[in-house]
Design a protein around this motif. Structure first.
Motif, PDB file in Angstrom:
ATOM      1  N   THR A 108      28.788  32.547  35.475  1.00 24.86           N
ATOM      2  CA  THR A 108      28.132  32.701  36.771  1.00 24.86           C
ATOM      3  C   THR A 108      28.990  33.629  37.630  1.00 24.86           C
ATOM      4  O   THR A 108      30.217  33.567  37.573  1.00 24.86           O
ATOM      5  N   TYR A 109      28.326  34.485  38.393  1.00 25.33           N
ATOM      6  CA  TYR A 109      29.053  35.462  39.208  1.00 25.33           C
ATOM      7  C   TYR A 109      28.850  35.223  40.701  1.00 25.33           C
ATOM      8  O   TYR A 109      29.184  36.081  41.514  1.00 25.33           O
ATOM      9  N   SER A 110      28.270  34.041  41.037  1.00 25.07           N
ATOM     10  CA  SER A 110      27.933  33.830  42.450  1.00 25.07           C
ATOM     11  C   SER A 110      28.968  32.973  43.178  1.00 25.07           C
ATOM     12  O   SER A 110      28.875  32.785  44.383  1.00 25.07           O
ATOM     13  N   GLN A 111      29.959  32.464  42.451  1.00 29.80           N
ATOM     14  CA  GLN A 111      30.905  31.544  43.110  1.00 29.80           C
ATOM     15  C   GLN A 111      32.072  32.260  43.789  1.00 29.80           C
ATOM     16  O   GLN A 111      32.733  31.706  44.642  1.00 29.80           O
ATOM     17  N   GLY A 113      33.394  35.655  45.837  1.00 30.33           N
ATOM     18  CA  GLY A 113      32.960  36.834  46.607  1.00 30.33           C
ATOM     19  C   GLY A 113      33.416  38.121  45.930  1.00 30.33           C
ATOM     20  O   GLY A 113      34.566  38.240  45.521  1.00 30.33           O
ATOM     21  N   HIS A 115      32.669  39.308  43.045  1.00 25.23           N
ATOM     22  CA  HIS A 115      32.835  39.230  41.585  1.00 25.23           C
ATOM     23  C   HIS A 115      31.908  40.222  40.851  1.00 25.23           C
ATOM     24  O   HIS A 115      32.338  40.922  39.933  1.00 25.23           O
ATOM     25  N   LYS A 116      30.649  40.285  41.308  1.00 22.44           N
ATOM     26  CA  LYS A 116      29.648  41.125  40.598  1.00 22.44           C
ATOM     27  C   LYS A 116      30.095  42.581  40.539  1.00 22.44           C
ATOM     28  O   LYS A 116      29.981  43.241  39.516  1.00 22.44           O
ATOM     29  N   LYS A 117      30.604  43.075  41.683  1.00 19.35           N
ATOM     30  CA  LYS A 117      31.040  44.484  41.759  1.00 19.35           C
ATOM     31  C   LYS A 117      32.139  44.760  40.745  1.00 19.35           C
ATOM     32  O   LYS A 117      32.168  45.812  40.104  1.00 19.35           O
ATOM     33  N   SER A 127      30.734  37.644  28.523  1.00 20.87           N
ATOM     34  CA  SER A 127      29.301  37.672  28.828  1.00 20.87           C
ATOM     35  C   SER A 127      28.492  38.482  27.823  1.00 20.87           C
ATOM     36  O   SER A 127      27.554  37.957  27.223  1.00 20.87           O
ATOM     37  N   ARG A 222      38.075  35.470  46.654  1.00 21.35           N
ATOM     38  CA  ARG A 222      37.248  36.678  46.822  1.00 21.35           C
ATOM     39  C   ARG A 222      38.000  37.916  46.358  1.00 21.35           C
ATOM     40  O   ARG A 222      39.238  37.891  46.268  1.00 21.35           O
ATOM     41  N   ASP A 253      19.834  26.337  31.867  1.00 23.76           N
ATOM     42  CA  ASP A 253      18.895  26.821  32.889  1.00 23.76           C
ATOM     43  C   ASP A 253      17.553  26.078  32.788  1.00 23.76           C
ATOM     44  O   ASP A 253      16.623  26.367  33.528  1.00 23.76           O
ATOM     45  N   ASP A 265      27.098  21.114  37.786  1.00 25.40           N
ATOM     46  CA  ASP A 265      27.041  22.489  37.259  1.00 25.40           C
ATOM     47  C   ASP A 265      26.183  22.579  35.982  1.00 25.40           C
ATOM     48  O   ASP A 265      26.372  23.450  35.144  1.00 25.40           O
TER      49      ASP A 265
END
Ligand SMILES: Cc1cc2nc3c(=O)[nH]c(=O)nc-3n(C[C@H](O)[C@H](O)[C@H](O)COP(=O)(O)OP(=O)(O)OC[C@H]3O[C@@H](n4cnc5c(N)ncnc54)[C@H](O)[C@@H]3O)c2cc1C
Length: 396
Positions: A108-111, A113, A115-117, A127, A222, A253, A265
């Motif tokens: 997961t990349y939402s936890q 700040g 991270h996605k970039k 992944s 972050r 999911d 989780d």
């Protein structure tokens, strides 16, 4: 003739494919469901990322399953454990006598700040093949500065994998003659570089010997990719030029009823000895998707698949919680993380043999999945010879 029991297996990865291939088809009508047509050998991401390997790391699930096992390529949307039903994303419903969930875990990349970039820029090796190639490109373009690996949170697949990446990166930069120009930093939220103390006693001296810096109690909060700085919840800053974050993973999911079998989780709670989903005799969860207290590794999924296959055939088989994770230490050396529910991790010293065992396992992987009848006796002998209680008496 008695009617065959219908077994539905959701997930055709390490655990699901092996479970399906272990069931006698005279007794069971077995259907495997997977959203993907491919089964991935995830450990190879390490060698794509740090060795630039082009060896194929996926095979069609259909090819890996025994003739007679049905395969449906579709996502499973929901599971109704009380009414023994699985609803697929294509709208079809399947009924079962026994259900095995083997849907793995996913990053997961939402936890964290930013991270996605960072993943878009430098990739990661937990992944996809595409992201692992990004890591390879990023380390190839770094001629000086700081290469950092940060463990972004728990859980993640394969406890040794963060340090394996660090050791292989160090070997890479040294082989390129850049070791005096590239600083390598490893940051973890734990009190020591490897969470289990006996294995830490093996790897911490290697980190020191090879001049790899490490930071403990670094809980990643972050990342500011513009300023190239990662900031911990403790307020510490880590400056980098190339950064690879080990992403925290989450569970399934699918919607599951009743919902209280899921943890926050989304891992599925189960009996740690039998892998029965909490409260259900006819439903199991194996591998990374489960919340049982063992490491998320293919070997765990493999052993759990064997236990569940035997339980479905009426045996009172039980899991010992055995882990057996090969650990690449770079420079052709390796060790194994071996433990079970009753014995802590063994302090197994580095050896060339352990490294070669890891590579031999990878080379034989597809055969092991497809022909468990050949490999089961070999594994049984191996696991017996390397029981943690026995090894613990030798390596203290
Ligand atoms: C870098 C790295 C190194 C590793 N090294 C090792 C190692 O050395 N040794 C080791 O033992 N393990 C290692 N592992 C861990 C190992 O790969 C996993 O633990 C193992 O693959 C887990 O098996 P599984 O069957 O639970 O899940 P997976 O193999 O991930 O399979 C899950 C399957 O379920 C499918 N699926 C998911 N959701 C759905 C849905 N809703 N509907 C239909 N299908 C679905 C997926 O498409 C997938 O095919 C490593 C992992 C990584 C990332």
């Amino acid at each position: 003739m008695a009617t065959k029991k219908r077994v539905v297996v959701i997930g055709g990865g390490a655990g699901g494919a092996l479970l399906a291939n272990n069931l006698p088809l005279e007794e069971f009508d077995v259907t495997v469901i997977d959203r993907s047509p491919y089964h991935y050998y995830w450990p190879w991401l390490l060698y794509v990322a740090f060795k630039g390997s082009k060896r194929p790391m996926k095979k069609e699930i259909r090819e890996l399953l025994k003739p007679g096992v049905s395969f449906i390529q579709a996502g499973a949307q929901s599971v109704d454990l009380n009414n023994r039903k699985v609803v697929l994303e294509n709208g079809k419903t399947l009924e079962y006598d026994y259900l095995v969930i083997a849907t793995g875990s996913r990053p997961t990349y939402s936890q964290i700040g930013g991270h996605k970039k960072v993943v878009e820029r430098y990739g990661d090796y937990h992944s996809s093949e595409e992201n692992a190639r990004r890591v390879w490109n990023a380390i190839n373009s770094l001629k000086q500065g700081t290469f950092a690996v940060i463990v972004g949170g728990d859980p993640y697949r394969c406890p040794p994998s963060p340090l394996e990446g660090v050791f292989l990166a160090e070997e890479f930069f040294r082989a390129r003659g850049l070791r005096d120009k590239v600083k390598i930093v490893f940051a973890v939220p734990y009190p020591r570089p490897y969470p289990a103390e006996p294995m830490n006693e093996v790897v911490e001296p290697i980190l020191r010997e090879r001049g790899i810096e490490y930071i403990t109690f670094f809980t990643l909060d972050r990342i500011d990719e513009e300023k190239k700085v990662a900031v911990s919840m403790e307020g510490e800053e880590l400056k980098y030029d190339v950064l690879v974050v080990i992403p925290p993973h989450v569970g399934t999911d699918m919607k599951i009823a009743p919902e209280d079998v899921l943890t926050q989780d989304r891992f599925i709670q189960a009996d740690k000895y039998t892998n029965n989903i909490k409260g259900f005799d006819d439903a199991f969860v194996i591998g990374d998707a489960s919340a049982v207290p063992v490491a998320k590794t293919g070997v765990t999924a493999h052993l759990q698949a064997g236990v569940v296959a035997r339980r479905l055939q009426g045996e009172d088989a039980r899991n010992s919680g055995r882990t057996n994770c090969p650990f690449d230490l770079g420079y052709g050396l390796g060790t194994f993380v071996i433990s079970d529910y009753n014995n802590p991790v063994v302090k197994l010293p580095p050896s060339r043999f352990s490294h070669l065992a890891k590579i031999a396992f990878a080379a034989s992987y597809w055969d092991m999945i497809r022909y468990p009848e050949l490999w089961n006796p070999i594994f049984e002998a191996y696991f017996e010879a390397t029981e943690p209680a026995k090894l613990g008496r030798i390596y203290v």
